[in-house]
Write a protein that holds these residues in place. Structure first.
Motif, PDB file in Angstrom:
ATOM      1  N   TYR A 136       0.924  -1.330   0.047  1.00  0.00           N
ATOM      2  CA  TYR A 136      -0.099  -0.024  -0.261  1.00  0.00           C
ATOM      3  C   TYR A 136       0.713   1.001  -0.008  1.00  0.00           C
ATOM      4  O   TYR A 136       1.846   1.411   0.632  1.00  0.00           O
ATOM      5  CB  TYR A 136      -0.868   0.028   1.253  1.00  0.00           C
ATOM      6  CG  TYR A 136      -1.873  -1.475   1.122  1.00  0.00           C
ATOM      7  CD1 TYR A 136      -3.248  -0.966   0.751  1.00  0.00           C
ATOM      8  CD2 TYR A 136      -1.614  -2.312   1.820  1.00  0.00           C
ATOM      9  CE1 TYR A 136      -4.067  -2.167   0.596  1.00  0.00           C
ATOM     10  CE2 TYR A 136      -2.197  -3.455   1.868  1.00  0.00           C
ATOM     11  CZ  TYR A 136      -3.674  -3.255   1.220  1.00  0.00           C
ATOM     12  OH  TYR A 136      -4.615  -4.490   1.108  1.00  0.00           O
ATOM     13  N   TYR A 139      -0.519   8.646  -1.011  1.00  0.00           N
ATOM     14  CA  TYR A 139      -0.286   9.645  -1.681  1.00  0.00           C
ATOM     15  C   TYR A 139      -0.708  11.012  -1.237  1.00  0.00           C
ATOM     16  O   TYR A 139      -2.012  10.930  -0.651  1.00  0.00           O
ATOM     17  CB  TYR A 139      -0.686   9.486  -3.120  1.00  0.00           C
ATOM     18  CG  TYR A 139       0.002   8.440  -4.093  1.00  0.00           C
ATOM     19  CD1 TYR A 139       0.891   8.874  -4.711  1.00  0.00           C
ATOM     20  CD2 TYR A 139      -0.485   7.195  -4.073  1.00  0.00           C
ATOM     21  CE1 TYR A 139       1.453   7.791  -5.657  1.00  0.00           C
ATOM     22  CE2 TYR A 139       0.149   5.928  -4.800  1.00  0.00           C
ATOM     23  CZ  TYR A 139       1.237   6.688  -5.577  1.00  0.00           C
ATOM     24  OH  TYR A 139       1.782   5.626  -6.331  1.00  0.00           O
ATOM     25  N   THR A 168      -4.795   9.991  -0.444  1.00  0.00           N
ATOM     26  CA  THR A 168      -5.306   8.852  -0.991  1.00  0.00           C
ATOM     27  C   THR A 168      -4.367   7.629  -0.994  1.00  0.00           C
ATOM     28  O   THR A 168      -3.198   7.878  -0.410  1.00  0.00           O
ATOM     29  CB  THR A 168      -5.703   8.733  -2.491  1.00  0.00           C
ATOM     30  OG1 THR A 168      -4.682   9.285  -3.157  1.00  0.00           O
ATOM     31  CG2 THR A 168      -6.797  10.038  -2.572  1.00  0.00           C
ATOM     32  N   ALA A 170      -3.013   3.633  -2.931  1.00  0.00           N
ATOM     33  CA  ALA A 170      -3.240   2.921  -3.958  1.00  0.00           C
ATOM     34  C   ALA A 170      -2.584   1.540  -3.532  1.00  0.00           C
ATOM     35  O   ALA A 170      -1.644   1.578  -2.765  1.00  0.00           O
ATOM     36  CB  ALA A 170      -2.373   3.452  -5.213  1.00  0.00           C
ATOM     37  N   ALA A 172      -1.184  -2.531  -4.566  1.00  0.00           N
ATOM     38  CA  ALA A 172      -0.695  -3.067  -5.494  1.00  0.00           C
ATOM     39  C   ALA A 172      -0.231  -4.603  -5.198  1.00  0.00           C
ATOM     40  O   ALA A 172       0.389  -4.871  -4.111  1.00  0.00           O
ATOM     41  CB  ALA A 172       0.328  -2.600  -6.383  1.00  0.00           C
ATOM     42  N   THR A 179      -3.624  -3.663  -9.612  1.00  0.00           N
ATOM     43  CA  THR A 179      -3.727  -2.503  -8.546  1.00  0.00           C
ATOM     44  C   THR A 179      -5.178  -1.931  -8.291  1.00  0.00           C
ATOM     45  O   THR A 179      -5.990  -2.450  -9.340  1.00  0.00           O
ATOM     46  CB  THR A 179      -3.076  -1.123  -9.088  1.00  0.00           C
ATOM     47  OG1 THR A 179      -3.428  -0.778 -10.556  1.00  0.00           O
ATOM     48  CG2 THR A 179      -1.302  -1.517  -9.166  1.00  0.00           C
ATOM     49  N   SER A 180      -5.297  -1.539  -7.360  1.00  0.00           N
ATOM     50  CA  SER A 180      -6.740  -0.593  -6.927  1.00  0.00           C
ATOM     51  C   SER A 180      -6.421   0.601  -6.142  1.00  0.00           C
ATOM     52  O   SER A 180      -5.406   0.686  -5.407  1.00  0.00           O
ATOM     53  CB  SER A 180      -7.717  -1.720  -5.887  1.00  0.00           C
ATOM     54  OG  SER A 180      -7.840  -2.746  -6.713  1.00  0.00           O
ATOM     55  N   ASN A 181      -7.265   1.555  -6.546  1.00  0.00           N
ATOM     56  CA  ASN A 181      -7.401   2.715  -5.786  1.00  0.00           C
ATOM     57  C   ASN A 181      -8.322   2.319  -4.573  1.00  0.00           C
ATOM     58  O   ASN A 181      -9.560   1.989  -4.701  1.00  0.00           O
ATOM     59  CB  ASN A 181      -7.608   3.810  -6.270  1.00  0.00           C
ATOM     60  CG  ASN A 181      -6.700   4.411  -7.474  1.00  0.00           C
ATOM     61  OD1 ASN A 181      -5.515   4.460  -7.380  1.00  0.00           O
ATOM     62  ND2 ASN A 181      -7.162   4.577  -8.720  1.00  0.00           N
TER      63      ASN A 181
END
Length: 199
Positions: A136, A139, A168, A170, A172, A179-181
Protein backbone atom coordinates in the motif's frame (compact mmCIF):
# COMPACT_ATOMS: atom_id res chain seq x y z
CA UNK A 1 -11.06 -65.46 -62.97
CA UNK A 2 -12.38 -63.68 -66.08
CA UNK A 3 -9.38 -61.40 -66.57
CA UNK A 4 -11.54 -58.27 -66.30
CA UNK A 5 -10.03 -55.32 -64.38
CA UNK A 6 -11.26 -51.98 -63.07
CA UNK A 7 -9.36 -48.98 -61.61
CA UNK A 8 -10.23 -46.06 -59.35
CA UNK A 9 -8.41 -42.81 -58.61
CA UNK A 10 -7.71 -41.83 -55.00
CA UNK A 11 -6.86 -38.22 -54.17
CA UNK A 12 -5.04 -37.47 -50.90
CA UNK A 13 -5.72 -33.92 -49.71
CA UNK A 14 -2.89 -32.31 -47.76
CA UNK A 15 -3.69 -31.08 -44.25
CA UNK A 16 -3.11 -27.38 -43.44
CA UNK A 17 0.43 -26.61 -42.25
CA UNK A 18 1.04 -26.63 -38.49
CA UNK A 19 1.75 -23.34 -36.71
CA UNK A 20 2.03 -22.55 -32.99
CA UNK A 21 -0.60 -20.85 -30.84
CA UNK A 22 0.85 -17.74 -29.18
CA UNK A 23 -0.12 -15.33 -26.39
CA UNK A 24 -2.37 -15.93 -23.42
CA UNK A 25 -1.49 -15.41 -19.77
CA UNK A 26 -3.00 -13.61 -16.82
CA UNK A 27 -4.69 -10.23 -16.68
CA UNK A 28 -6.22 -8.16 -13.90
CA UNK A 29 -9.94 -8.72 -13.36
CA UNK A 30 -11.89 -5.98 -15.09
CA UNK A 31 -9.00 -5.37 -17.49
CA UNK A 32 -8.89 -5.64 -21.27
CA UNK A 33 -7.66 -9.24 -21.42
CA UNK A 34 -4.72 -10.74 -23.32
CA UNK A 35 -3.98 -11.36 -26.98
CA UNK A 36 -3.99 -14.82 -28.57
CA UNK A 37 -2.47 -15.40 -31.99
CA UNK A 38 -0.91 -17.88 -34.37
CA UNK A 39 2.76 -17.88 -35.40
CA UNK A 40 1.87 -18.20 -39.11
CA UNK A 41 -0.92 -18.97 -41.58
CA UNK A 42 -1.62 -20.07 -45.15
CA UNK A 43 -3.79 -18.25 -47.67
CA UNK A 44 -7.07 -20.04 -48.36
CA UNK A 45 -7.15 -21.66 -44.91
CA UNK A 46 -9.75 -20.77 -42.26
CA UNK A 47 -8.52 -20.56 -38.65
CA UNK A 48 -11.01 -20.88 -35.79
CA UNK A 49 -10.07 -19.98 -32.22
CA UNK A 50 -11.53 -22.40 -29.65
CA UNK A 51 -11.93 -22.05 -25.88
CA UNK A 52 -12.16 -25.67 -24.90
CA UNK A 53 -14.83 -27.05 -27.25
CA UNK A 54 -16.50 -23.67 -27.82
CA UNK A 55 -15.77 -21.35 -30.73
CA UNK A 56 -14.33 -18.02 -29.62
CA UNK A 57 -15.33 -15.38 -32.15
CA UNK A 58 -15.42 -15.72 -35.92
CA UNK A 59 -12.78 -17.59 -37.94
CA UNK A 60 -9.89 -15.70 -39.54
CA UNK A 61 -8.61 -16.45 -43.02
CA UNK A 62 -4.92 -17.01 -43.50
CA UNK A 63 -2.78 -14.19 -44.82
CA UNK A 64 0.52 -15.96 -45.25
CA UNK A 65 1.74 -14.32 -42.03
CA UNK A 66 1.00 -14.30 -38.31
CA UNK A 67 -2.60 -13.97 -37.08
CA UNK A 68 -4.02 -12.11 -34.08
CA UNK A 69 -7.38 -13.25 -32.70
CA UNK A 70 -7.58 -10.13 -30.52
CA UNK A 71 -7.98 -9.67 -26.78
CA UNK A 72 -9.56 -12.55 -24.87
CA UNK A 73 -11.06 -12.19 -21.40
CA UNK A 74 -12.81 -15.55 -20.86
CA UNK A 75 -10.73 -17.90 -18.73
CA UNK A 76 -9.81 -21.20 -20.33
CA UNK A 77 -7.40 -23.09 -22.56
CA UNK A 78 -7.44 -21.85 -26.15
CA UNK A 79 -6.55 -23.82 -29.27
CA UNK A 80 -6.83 -23.11 -33.00
CA UNK A 81 -8.38 -25.38 -35.65
CA UNK A 82 -7.31 -24.83 -39.27
CA UNK A 83 -9.66 -25.89 -42.08
CA UNK A 84 -9.14 -26.01 -45.82
CA UNK A 85 -12.50 -24.73 -47.01
CA UNK A 86 -12.03 -26.38 -50.41
CA UNK A 87 -11.25 -29.93 -49.27
CA UNK A 88 -12.80 -29.82 -45.78
CA UNK A 89 -9.58 -31.15 -44.25
CA UNK A 90 -8.85 -29.72 -40.80
CA UNK A 91 -6.15 -30.03 -38.17
CA UNK A 92 -5.56 -28.56 -34.70
CA UNK A 93 -2.61 -26.20 -34.55
CA UNK A 94 0.35 -26.84 -32.28
CA UNK A 95 0.15 -25.94 -28.58
CA UNK A 96 -2.39 -23.87 -26.68
CA UNK A 97 -2.72 -20.61 -24.73
CA UNK A 98 -4.22 -20.33 -21.25
CA UNK A 99 -6.12 -17.22 -20.15
CA UNK A 100 -6.84 -16.52 -16.49
CA UNK A 101 -7.96 -13.52 -14.47
CA UNK A 102 -5.98 -12.24 -11.49
CA UNK A 103 -8.05 -10.62 -8.73
CA UNK A 104 -7.40 -6.97 -7.95
CA UNK A 105 -6.67 -5.94 -4.34
CA UNK A 106 -9.74 -5.60 -2.11
CA UNK A 107 -10.88 -2.02 -1.59
CA UNK A 108 -10.71 -0.59 1.94
CA UNK A 109 -11.42 2.94 3.20
CA UNK A 110 -8.83 5.62 3.86
CA UNK A 111 -9.01 6.78 7.49
CA UNK A 112 -7.68 9.65 9.56
CA UNK A 113 -6.92 13.18 8.50
CA UNK A 114 -8.28 16.34 10.07
CA UNK A 115 -6.80 19.64 11.13
CA UNK A 116 -4.08 20.61 13.56
CA UNK A 117 -2.49 23.80 14.81
CA UNK A 118 0.54 25.12 12.95
CA UNK A 119 3.69 23.83 14.59
CA UNK A 120 1.87 20.85 16.05
CA UNK A 121 2.58 17.14 15.53
CA UNK A 122 0.13 16.59 12.63
CA UNK A 123 -2.61 14.00 12.21
CA UNK A 124 -2.59 10.29 11.39
CA UNK A 125 -3.60 8.68 8.08
CA UNK A 126 -4.43 5.01 7.70
CA UNK A 127 -6.50 2.34 6.03
CA UNK A 128 -9.50 0.49 7.51
CA UNK A 129 -8.13 -2.90 6.42
CA UNK A 130 -5.45 -4.61 4.35
CA UNK A 131 -4.49 -7.91 2.73
CA UNK A 132 -1.36 -9.93 3.35
CA UNK A 133 0.89 -9.95 0.28
CA UNK A 134 -0.41 -6.56 -0.91
CA UNK A 135 1.64 -3.34 -0.79
CA UNK A 136 0.00 0.00 0.00
CA UNK A 137 1.28 3.44 -1.02
CA UNK A 138 0.06 6.70 0.51
CA UNK A 139 -0.21 9.72 -1.81
CA UNK A 140 -0.66 13.43 -1.17
CA UNK A 141 -2.26 14.45 -4.43
CA UNK A 142 -0.05 12.69 -7.01
CA UNK A 143 3.07 12.67 -4.81
CA UNK A 144 4.01 9.44 -2.98
CA UNK A 145 4.39 9.91 0.77
CA UNK A 146 6.83 7.59 2.52
CA UNK A 147 7.54 4.05 1.43
CA UNK A 148 5.35 1.06 0.71
CA UNK A 149 3.49 -0.44 3.65
CA UNK A 150 2.91 -4.20 3.55
CA UNK A 151 -0.60 -5.45 4.29
CA UNK A 152 -1.14 -7.33 7.53
CA UNK A 153 -4.69 -8.61 7.14
CA UNK A 154 -5.99 -5.84 9.37
CA UNK A 155 -6.03 -2.01 9.57
CA UNK A 156 -2.73 -0.26 8.88
CA UNK A 157 -1.30 3.18 9.68
CA UNK A 158 0.85 5.43 7.53
CA UNK A 159 1.87 7.47 10.56
CA UNK A 160 1.53 11.16 11.36
CA UNK A 161 1.17 13.52 8.41
CA UNK A 162 2.04 17.22 8.63
CA UNK A 163 1.74 18.41 5.02
CA UNK A 164 -1.63 19.89 4.07
CA UNK A 165 -3.46 18.14 1.26
CA UNK A 166 -5.80 15.34 0.23
CA UNK A 167 -4.35 11.90 0.95
CA UNK A 168 -5.27 8.75 -0.99
CA UNK A 169 -3.98 5.18 -1.02
CA UNK A 170 -3.18 2.81 -3.92
CA UNK A 171 -2.76 -0.95 -3.45
CA UNK A 172 -0.65 -3.24 -5.64
CA UNK A 173 -0.09 -6.98 -5.79
CA UNK A 174 3.65 -7.36 -6.48
CA UNK A 175 3.15 -10.87 -7.89
CA UNK A 176 0.55 -10.04 -10.54
CA UNK A 177 0.94 -6.27 -10.96
CA UNK A 178 -2.77 -5.75 -10.34
CA UNK A 179 -3.68 -2.50 -8.60
CA UNK A 180 -6.67 -0.82 -6.93
CA UNK A 181 -7.32 2.65 -5.62
CA UNK A 182 -8.66 2.59 -2.10
CA UNK A 183 -11.96 4.24 -1.22
CA UNK A 184 -12.17 7.84 -0.06
CA UNK A 185 -9.44 10.20 1.10
CA UNK A 186 -8.12 11.91 4.21
CA UNK A 187 -7.74 15.67 4.20
CA UNK A 188 -5.05 17.31 6.32
CA UNK A 189 -5.49 21.02 7.11
CA UNK A 190 -3.18 23.31 9.08
CA UNK A 191 -4.86 25.92 11.29
CA UNK A 192 -2.80 29.09 11.79
CA UNK A 193 -1.92 30.16 15.31
CA UNK A 194 -3.30 33.46 16.66
CA UNK A 195 -1.05 36.41 15.87
CA UNK A 196 1.40 37.06 18.69
CA UNK A 197 1.34 40.46 20.42
CA UNK A 198 3.36 41.79 23.36
CA UNK A 199 2.03 41.68 26.90
Amino acid sequence: PTGCMASANVTVNILPSLYSVTGGGGYCTGGIGVHIGLSGSNSGISYQLMNGSTSAGSPLFGTGGVLDFGLQTAAGTYTVVATNTTTGCSVTMSGSATVFGNPVPTIFSVTGGGSYCSGGTGVAAGLSGSQSGINYQLYNGITPVGGLVAGTGSAISFGIQTAAGSYTVAAANPSTGCTSNMSGSATVAINPLPTAYSV
